[in-house]
Design a protein around this motif. Structure first.
Motif, PDB file in Angstrom:
ATOM      1  N   CYS A  43      -2.938   6.792   2.936  1.00  0.00           N
ATOM      2  CA  CYS A  43      -1.710   6.840   2.139  1.00  0.00           C
ATOM      3  C   CYS A  43      -1.916   7.656   0.858  1.00  0.00           C
ATOM      4  N   ARG A  44      -3.072   7.500   0.239  1.00  0.00           N
ATOM      5  CA  ARG A  44      -3.343   8.301  -0.967  1.00  0.00           C
ATOM      6  C   ARG A  44      -3.459   9.779  -0.621  1.00  0.00           C
ATOM      7  N   TRP A  45      -4.018  10.097   0.543  1.00  0.00           N
ATOM      8  CA  TRP A  45      -4.067  11.494   1.000  1.00  0.00           C
ATOM      9  C   TRP A  45      -2.659  12.031   1.220  1.00  0.00           C
ATOM     10  N   ARG A  46      -1.779  11.230   1.841  1.00  0.00           N
ATOM     11  CA  ARG A  46      -0.370  11.645   2.008  1.00  0.00           C
ATOM     12  C   ARG A  46       0.262  11.966   0.668  1.00  0.00           C
ATOM     13  N   ASP A  47       0.052  11.085  -0.316  1.00  0.00           N
ATOM     14  CA  ASP A  47       0.694  11.275  -1.613  1.00  0.00           C
ATOM     15  C   ASP A  47       0.185  12.527  -2.329  1.00  0.00           C
ATOM     16  N   ALA A  48      -1.044  12.919  -2.007  1.00  0.00           N
ATOM     17  CA  ALA A  48      -1.603  14.121  -2.621  1.00  0.00           C
ATOM     18  C   ALA A  48      -1.148  15.395  -1.913  1.00  0.00           C
ATOM     19  N   ASP A  79      -5.237   2.606   3.093  1.00  0.00           N
ATOM     20  CA  ASP A  79      -5.032   2.938   1.680  1.00  0.00           C
ATOM     21  C   ASP A  79      -5.471   4.367   1.396  1.00  0.00           C
ATOM     22  N   ALA A  80      -6.608   4.769   1.957  1.00  0.00           N
ATOM     23  CA  ALA A  80      -7.103   6.135   1.736  1.00  0.00           C
ATOM     24  C   ALA A  80      -6.169   7.164   2.354  1.00  0.00           C
ATOM     25  N   SER A 110      -8.529  -0.705   4.111  1.00  0.00           N
ATOM     26  CA  SER A 110      -9.118   0.306   3.240  1.00  0.00           C
ATOM     27  C   SER A 110      -8.879   1.717   3.771  1.00  0.00           C
ATOM     28  N   THR A 156       0.824  -1.213   0.000  1.00  0.00           N
ATOM     29  CA  THR A 156       0.000   0.000   0.000  1.00  0.00           C
ATOM     30  C   THR A 156       0.858   1.263   0.000  1.00  0.00           C
TER      31      THR A 156
END
Length: 266
Positions: free
Chosen positions: A260-265, A257-258, A254, A35
């Motif tokens: 981590c995607r917020w971190r990447d953004a 994952d959300a 889940s 993830t």
């Protein structure tokens, strides 16, 4: 509260409880690494903290040794090790060994301990909150001293994470010994505790900006949107290591994952 220059990082606490087979935890840490999580934590207890109190449970440090071989990129550690359960010199040797197995990815998370059932059933003296914190204060220099004597030495200066928010003793220990401070806290309480930590840092001559601030959001029964709102609030308050707690036996990632995607953004 001082400004800190740490990157935003995401951790996961894979709570080693209610999973009847270790392979469920092994699978979860693999999925967490895929993830893109930065740190994988377990915890140091002998019995579940929620759900069936006599449910399945696995031991912390033997698991970290397995994670050290199993993972490749994530840092690993306990959130947190109970100081009472192991001699400080032994704990230092264990940490050095896992540090080497992992090629320098261990975080030494430690706290004073609190779960009385662990103490009673495993034969440790429970004492008082104050005595356990005093024991932690005596152990931390012993751990550092032993790490300096071991052959071979650790691969790096192993980061020390201290968990807790006690304003007189715990935060003083953080100011004196920790690289990372972790506390299970909401935004309002965090801001107050952080200011008190800054005062302790001033008293011991420590730059508070050298301490990474860590906190947790929980995935149990809550919505992903609520966890994301909590993560945003903690980041805006000054927390840069945000850990998602995930319990067994299903280890639903889940929310992780959300986040981590917020971190990447960001």
């Amino acid at each position: 509260m001082s400004s800190r220059d740490f990157p935003l990082r995401i951790g996961v606490q894979l709570q080693p409880q209610q999973a009847p087979e270790y392979k469920l935890i092994r699978d979860a840490v693999r999925r967490a690494e895929d993830t893109g999580v930065d740190v994988a934590f377990n915890w140091d207890h002998f019995f579940p903290l929620y759900g069936d109190p006599d449910g399945a449970h696995f031991e912390c440090w033997t698991m970290l040794g397995a994670w050290a071989e199993q993972t490749s990129n994530v840092e690993i550690g306990a959130l947190v090790t109970c100081n009472s359960y192991r001699n400080p010199e032994l704990l230092a040797d264990m940490a050095r060994t896992v540090d080497h197995i992992s090629d320098g990815r261990l975080i030494l998370g430690i706290g004073s301990g609190w779960f009385e059932r662990d103490y009673d059933e495993y034969g440790y003296e429970f004492g008082t909150a104050g005595s356990r914190l005093d024991d932690l204060g005596r152990a931390l220099p012993r751990i550092a001293d032993r790490l300096g004597k071991l052959n071979p030495k650790p691969t790096r200066d192993i980061p020390v994470l201290i968990g807790g928010g006690g304003e007189k003793k715990t935060l003083r220990h953080v100011a004196e010994h920790a690289d990372i401070w972790h506390y299970f806290v909401d935004e309002e309480a965090y801001r107050r505790k952080s200011a008190i930590l800054d005062e302790h840092c001033a008293a011991v001559g420590r730059d508070p900006a050298t301490i990474e601030h860590s906190a947790a959001v929980e995935a149990r029964g809550g919505s992903i949107d609520a966890a994301l709102r909590e993560a945003v609030a903690l980041r805006d308050a000054g927390v840069t290591l945000i850990t998602v707690g995930v319990g067994g036996p299903d280890y639903d990632l889940s929310t992780l994952d959300a986040v981590c995607r917020w971190r990447d953004a960001n």
